[in-house]
Design a protein around this motif. Structure first.
Motif: not given
Length: 221
Positions: A124, A132-133, A128, A146
């Motif tokens: 995860t 970007t989620e 990141e 994302y």
């Protein structure tokens, strides 16, 4: 007029579904189906990962998959073992400037097998770094979405050159914590990490958020 604009934007997208790989402990798997959805001619992406052996190491010369990439690997889980796993979205040369999205369906993280230390980044955390989620309406709660926001994507837009593809790495590896016991590994024998990707032409959208609202149902569900 509004309907015509939306139709034009929706026609300039391509989605690729691929198997991000299967994590398995002393099991075997059959081939799975890849579904590809494409509309329009100017947005072109693919998704794959490097073939490695069951312990996540580079293959040796002479192996049938040496130096190749494909739609997934099968891994044998071992405590404190590090594994190469590099699902990558390729935005092909001469593709229109576009927003690139991924969908991640990850049951591996449910088993708490990744080490918790300062020298290793979880899957995860790696995602990141450059992605970007984003919340997508109508998506299953088990899926995360994302968009690419790396340093080479001003305003979150990916613009490949006329002659070379652009590679967007989702993550590059994973590791099993050294305190994992046999029962924990056995419980995770059917764990999977599935990755899908979708690209939408940037022209006609004010932002990546607006583009996300036009993601096709075939990609979301």
């Amino acid at each position: 007029m509004k309907k015509q604009i939306i139709a034009g934007m929706a026609a300039a997208m391509i989605c690729v579904g691929a198997i991000g790989g299967t994590l398995a402990y002393l099991t075997d798997t059959s081939d799975q189906v890849r579904n590809t959805f494409t509309v329009g001619q100017n947005v072109d992406i693919s998704l794959d990962e490097k073939y490695v052996d069951k312990l996540g190491d580079e293959l040796k010369q002479g192996d049938v998959n040496y130096g190749k990439r494909g739609n997934g690997n099968v891994y044998k889980l071992v405590p404190n073992e590090s594994y190469i796993k590099d699902p990558t979205v390729h935005v092909l040369a001469d593709t229109e400037p576009c927003y690139v999205f991924i969908k991640v369906t990850d049951s591996f993280s449910n088993y708490n097998l990744e080490p918790d230390d300062t020298t290793y980044k979880s899957i995860t955390a790696q995602i990141e770094d450059n992605w970007t989620e984003i919340v997508v309406d109508g998506a299953a709660t088990t899926d995360k979405f994302y968009y690419y926001k790396g340093a080479n994507a001003p305003d979150n837009i990916v613009t490949p050159s006329k002659t070379e593809k652009t590679d967007l790495v989702v993550f590059s590896n994973f590791k099993i914590k050294n305190t994992t016991d046999y029962d924990e590994l056995a419980a995770a024998k059917d764990a999977t990490i599935l990755i899908e990707a979708c690209a939408i032409q940037a022209d006609g959208f004010a932002s990546v958020t607006a583009a996300a609202e036009e993601l096709p149902d075939a990609f979301i569900n």
